[in-house]
Design a protein around this motif. Structure first.
Motif, PDB file in Angstrom:
ATOM      1  N   CYS A 157      -2.935   5.491  -5.030  1.00 15.98           N
ATOM      2  CA  CYS A 157      -1.682   5.428  -3.280  1.00 15.98           C
ATOM      3  C   CYS A 157      -0.418   6.289  -3.905  1.00 15.98           C
ATOM      4  CB  CYS A 157      -2.403   4.478  -2.185  1.00 15.98           C
ATOM      5  SG  CYS A 157      -3.358   4.181  -1.861  1.00 15.98           S
ATOM      6  N   GLN A 158      -0.576   7.059  -3.192  1.00 18.59           N
ATOM      7  CA  GLN A 158       1.250   7.471  -3.284  1.00 18.59           C
ATOM      8  C   GLN A 158       1.520   7.598  -1.910  1.00 18.59           C
ATOM      9  OE1 GLN A 158       1.954  10.309  -6.551  1.00 18.59           O
ATOM     10  NE2 GLN A 158      -0.393  10.770  -6.068  1.00 18.59           N
ATOM     11  N   GLY A 159       3.135   7.543  -1.920  1.00 17.78           N
ATOM     12  CA  GLY A 159       3.872   7.738  -0.145  1.00 17.78           C
ATOM     13  C   GLY A 159       5.314   8.156  -1.212  1.00 17.78           C
ATOM     14  N   VAL A 160       5.439   8.608  -0.112  1.00 18.36           N
ATOM     15  CA  VAL A 160       7.003   9.922  -0.246  1.00 18.36           C
ATOM     16  C   VAL A 160       7.568   9.081   1.141  1.00 18.36           C
ATOM     17  CG1 VAL A 160       8.239  11.387  -0.979  1.00 18.36           C
ATOM     18  CG2 VAL A 160       6.595  10.849  -2.279  1.00 18.36           C
ATOM     19  N   PRO A 161       8.641   8.777   1.547  1.00 18.66           N
ATOM     20  CA  PRO A 161       8.877   8.981   2.833  1.00 18.66           C
ATOM     21  C   PRO A 161       9.750   9.968   3.547  1.00 18.66           C
ATOM     22  CG  PRO A 161      11.274   7.763   0.957  1.00 18.66           C
ATOM     23  CD  PRO A 161       9.861   8.420   0.634  1.00 18.66           C
ATOM     24  N   LEU A 162       9.220  10.440   4.585  1.00 14.31           N
ATOM     25  CA  LEU A 162       9.801  11.475   5.319  1.00 14.31           C
ATOM     26  C   LEU A 162      11.239  11.101   6.582  1.00 14.31           C
ATOM     27  CD1 LEU A 162       6.229  12.295   6.604  1.00 14.31           C
ATOM     28  CD2 LEU A 162       7.950  13.580   4.415  1.00 14.31           C
ATOM     29  N   VAL A 190      -6.866   8.487  -3.575  1.00 19.69           N
ATOM     30  CA  VAL A 190      -7.639   8.891  -4.386  1.00 19.69           C
ATOM     31  C   VAL A 190      -8.445   7.742  -5.282  1.00 19.69           C
ATOM     32  CG1 VAL A 190      -6.919  10.924  -5.000  1.00 19.69           C
ATOM     33  CG2 VAL A 190      -6.376   9.320  -6.605  1.00 19.69           C
ATOM     34  N   ARG A 191      -9.561   8.348  -6.111  1.00 21.78           N
ATOM     35  CA  ARG A 191      -9.889   6.620  -6.788  1.00 21.78           C
ATOM     36  C   ARG A 191      -9.943   6.743  -8.118  1.00 21.78           C
ATOM     37  NH1 ARG A 191     -14.499   3.713  -3.732  1.00 21.78           N
ATOM     38  NH2 ARG A 191     -14.125   4.415  -1.882  1.00 21.78           N
ATOM     39  N   GLU A 192      -9.507   7.667  -8.719  1.00 18.57           N
ATOM     40  CA  GLU A 192      -8.456   7.859 -10.145  1.00 18.57           C
ATOM     41  C   GLU A 192      -7.740   8.079  -9.929  1.00 18.57           C
ATOM     42  OE1 GLU A 192     -11.595  11.214 -11.468  1.00 18.57           O
ATOM     43  OE2 GLU A 192     -13.217  10.599 -10.519  1.00 18.57           O
ATOM     44  N   VAL A 193      -6.625   7.001 -11.471  1.00 20.23           N
ATOM     45  CA  VAL A 193      -5.844   7.803 -11.352  1.00 20.23           C
ATOM     46  C   VAL A 193      -5.400   8.820 -12.382  1.00 20.23           C
ATOM     47  CG1 VAL A 193      -3.817   6.575 -12.570  1.00 20.23           C
ATOM     48  CG2 VAL A 193      -5.620   5.471 -11.939  1.00 20.23           C
ATOM     49  N   ALA A 194      -6.617   9.025 -12.876  1.00 20.51           N
ATOM     50  CA  ALA A 194      -5.559  10.914 -13.031  1.00 20.51           C
ATOM     51  C   ALA A 194      -5.821  11.778 -12.226  1.00 20.51           C
ATOM     52  CB  ALA A 194      -6.700  11.170 -14.191  1.00 20.51           C
ATOM     53  N   ALA A 195      -6.542  11.342 -11.330  1.00 20.65           N
ATOM     54  CA  ALA A 195      -6.345  12.625 -10.236  1.00 20.65           C
ATOM     55  C   ALA A 195      -4.913  12.330  -9.368  1.00 20.65           C
ATOM     56  CB  ALA A 195      -7.443  12.564  -9.501  1.00 20.65           C
ATOM     57  N   SER A 196      -4.358  11.254  -9.562  1.00 21.23           N
ATOM     58  CA  SER A 196      -3.675  10.728  -8.552  1.00 21.23           C
ATOM     59  C   SER A 196      -2.381  11.325  -9.385  1.00 21.23           C
ATOM     60  CB  SER A 196      -3.407   9.466  -8.222  1.00 21.23           C
ATOM     61  OG  SER A 196      -1.949   8.590  -7.957  1.00 21.23           O
ATOM     62  N   ASN A 216       0.428  -1.243   0.015  1.00 26.37           N
ATOM     63  CA  ASN A 216       0.275   0.072   0.126  1.00 26.37           C
ATOM     64  C   ASN A 216       0.801   1.643  -0.261  1.00 26.37           C
ATOM     65  OD1 ASN A 216       0.041   1.143   2.899  1.00 26.37           O
ATOM     66  ND2 ASN A 216      -0.112  -0.492   3.114  1.00 26.37           N
ATOM     67  N   GLY A 217       0.556   2.751  -0.142  1.00 27.80           N
ATOM     68  CA  GLY A 217       1.389   3.509  -0.499  1.00 27.80           C
ATOM     69  C   GLY A 217       2.235   3.654   0.601  1.00 27.80           C
ATOM     70  N   VAL A 218       1.660   3.756   1.823  1.00 28.79           N
ATOM     71  CA  VAL A 218       2.241   3.591   2.898  1.00 28.79           C
ATOM     72  C   VAL A 218       3.119   2.875   3.499  1.00 28.79           C
ATOM     73  CG1 VAL A 218       2.213   4.430   6.013  1.00 28.79           C
ATOM     74  CG2 VAL A 218       0.511   5.224   4.268  1.00 28.79           C
ATOM     75  N   GLY A 219       2.996   1.334   3.426  1.00 27.42           N
ATOM     76  CA  GLY A 219       3.608   0.218   4.140  1.00 27.42           C
ATOM     77  C   GLY A 219       4.840  -0.284   3.088  1.00 27.42           C
ATOM     78  N   VAL A 279       7.032   5.868  -3.826  1.00 24.84           N
ATOM     79  CA  VAL A 279       5.591   4.884  -4.723  1.00 24.84           C
ATOM     80  C   VAL A 279       4.184   4.528  -4.692  1.00 24.84           C
ATOM     81  CG1 VAL A 279       4.556   2.370  -3.438  1.00 24.84           C
ATOM     82  CG2 VAL A 279       6.886   2.308  -3.150  1.00 24.84           C
ATOM     83  N   GLU A 280       4.477   4.208  -6.355  1.00 24.96           N
ATOM     84  CA  GLU A 280       2.422   4.714  -6.692  1.00 24.96           C
ATOM     85  C   GLU A 280       1.777   3.136  -6.708  1.00 24.96           C
ATOM     86  OE1 GLU A 280       0.610   6.213 -10.150  1.00 24.96           O
ATOM     87  OE2 GLU A 280       2.115   4.707 -10.941  1.00 24.96           O
TER      88      GLU A 280
END
Lengths: 129, 398
Positions: B157-162, B176-182, B128-131, B140-141
């Protein structure tokens, strides 16, 4: 720097060019008309020459030539009658200096949404949304 | 992305029906994440993430209030950028526990959507975007069925490590539910993650300056003024990110890209100045190594930009041969800072100060001289600092 369809103008007085430009852009995109000013001395000239009364002045403290507190005192004591009681909110990292004045302030770094909320409160007629 | 979605859906169908990990149907990073999930025996049919108890969640939120505070303005910006779509911007800790989210009302109250206290580490919630961001320590996407558990297939989902001092402290993520929105959130997410890291650096700086108050109130006041100047760049960046979030309409796409680029530049300025300021406040000497003194002088002049502007004084470094000192890096910065400040305090408004580095023969060493270049009677010395040759921590290396 202007925005169509709005009447009242916000003055953003801050010496940091990047911050000033960023804040003006944010407020413009939120539908407000904004006038940027880079220091207290220029603000005095503007207030003295312009008949326009801003709906709100967002004022930094630490600036060259004339700082925000000096400008605030000048406005209240010597400003043209049309702007002497204009609404001023300090936006500063020097919270200690303005706390004693009893004037509303926001600490930097500001929450941008709170600034927009503030603009909506004072300049309701100028907001597009 | 439709092809990607179909392939991942088929991969998931095969995995859940016969246990096969179809390499060809998954993107390499997703495949590796699924391999990890398979080895960890994660249940792919899980409908939702596990969560901490209410009391444990409250304790967690109390412990990580700093990270939540740092992330909040950027999560709100991401949420605004997503507009009226179903979405969530999320902050999780370094163990994948969700700390907070900002989204539309429907998502925030959806019992199947993760909430504060949800455990999103890969070993519990699958890819998932966090794990997966935490497992790979990189951006990650994951599109829909690329998520390992079925309960997350509706989301992209997308995630960036901090990072804080090179340590991963959490993840900033969008769902988000839509790929384009992501895809449209990608640029803001990357800059927002740098913003969160900068906010953590700001907290460190403020803590360090407050720490001076008891020992040396005068010094604390001096550094508090410097702190105020340093956070200007962060203030500007925060506002730029909020502006970019408002520029989601098609006619402002170019403006959004430009605004995000400016935010990124301002965050880099803040980070550079905050690091230098932290070195000046630090009690230790720093690593002893060869240092180019010219660069140190330029760095301190950059840090003093607002102070110089307020005082109406300019400082220029005269051209010369690069001078190198073997010295504790923090000590050298403090010495340069002191001598520049001494010169600045002696310089009248409207003046120009010239800093010049020169090797000296007798006694052998290196000298930093600051002179008033615009004095009516010619150049007037304002301040100087001398580094002697001869001991390993002070010597001129070349």
């Amino acid at each position: 720097m202007t925005c169509q369809g709005s009447s009242a103008t916000l003055f953003v007085i801050d010496d940091d060019a990047d911050y000033r430009e960023a804040l003006c852009e944010l407020l413009e995109w939120a539908g407000f008309r904004v006038l940027p000013v880079s220091n207290g001395r220029d603000a005095v000239a503007l207030f003295s020459a312009s008949p326009e009364r801003p709906c709100l002045v967002l004022l930094d403290v630490r600036m060259p030539h004339m700082d925000g507190i000096q400008l605030y005192r000048w406005l209240r004591e010597h400003g043209p009658p049309s702007v002497r009681d204009v609404d001023v909110v300090f936006v500063t990292a020097a919270e200690d200096k303005v706390r004693a004045l009893g004037v509303p302030f926001f600490a930097k770094p500001v929450d941008p949404e709170k600034i927009i909320g503030l603009a909506k409160t004072y300049c309701r007629g100028g907001a597009a949304a | 992305m439709d092809r990607l979605d179909r392939a991942a859906r088929e991969a998931w169908r095969r995995y859940t029906s016969v246990g096969a990990l179809p390499h060809a149907l998954l993107r390499p990073n997703t495949y590796r994440a699924w391999e990890r999930c398979h080895e960890l025996r994660v249940d792919p049919t899980r409908p939702r993430a596990e969560a901490l108890s209410t009391i444990d969640t409250e304790r967690l939120l109390g412990r990580r209030a700093d990270l939540i505070r740092a992330a909040r303005p950027y999560m709100l910006a991401l949420s605004r950028a997503a507009g009226g779509l179903r979405h969530a911007a999320m902050i999780a800790d370094e163990g994948g526990a969700l700390l907070a989210l900002a989204g539309d009302a429907e998502t925030e109250t959806d019992p199947n959507f993760p909430s504060a206290g949800s455990l999103l580490a890969e070993e519990i919630a699958g890819a998932n975007g966090v794990g997966t961001t935490l497992a790979g320590r990189c951006y990650v996407e994951l599109v829909g069925p690329e998520h390992f558990i079925g309960g997350f297939h509706a989301f992209t989902c997308q995630g960036v490590p901090l990072l804080d001092s090179d340590r991963v402290v959490g993840v900033l993520s969008t769902s988000v539910r839509e790929v384009a929105a992501s895809e449209s959130l990608h640029g803001i997410l990357l800059v927002a993650s740098q913003g969160v890291e900068a906010e953590l650096a700001r907290e460190r700086l403020e803590h360090a300056v407050r720490g001076l108050e008891a020992a040396d109130p005068l010094e604390a006041r001096r550094f508090d003024a410097l702190r105020q100047d340093v956070i200007q760049a962060l203030s500007a960046a925060r506002v730029r990110v909020a502006s970019a979030a408002r520029a989601s309409v098609p006619e402002r796409v170019d403006a959004r890209v430009r605004t995000l680029a400016l935010a990124q530049r301002e965050l880099e300025t803040f980070k550079r100045r905050a690091d230098l300021c932290l070195d000046l406040v630090a009690a230790d000497e720093g690593e002893v190594r060869p240092l180019v003194v010219d660069q140190v002088v330029r760095g301190v002049v950059d840090l003093l930009e607002t102070e110089l502007s307020v005082r109406g004084v300019g400082i220029t470094l005269a051209a010369g041969e690069p001078a190198v000192l073997v010295r504790g890096e923090k000590v050298l910065r403090k010495e340069v800072f002191r001598v520049l400040l001494e010169a600045l305090e002696a310089a009248p408004t409207g003046s120009e100060v010239v800093a010049r580095l020169a090797a000296t023969a007798e006694p052998p060493g290196l000298e930093l001289r600051l002179v008033l270049a615009t004095a009516p009677t010619g150049a007037r010395p304002l301040a100087r600092h001398f580094w002697a040759l001869g001991d390993s921590r002070r010597g001129v290396a070349g």
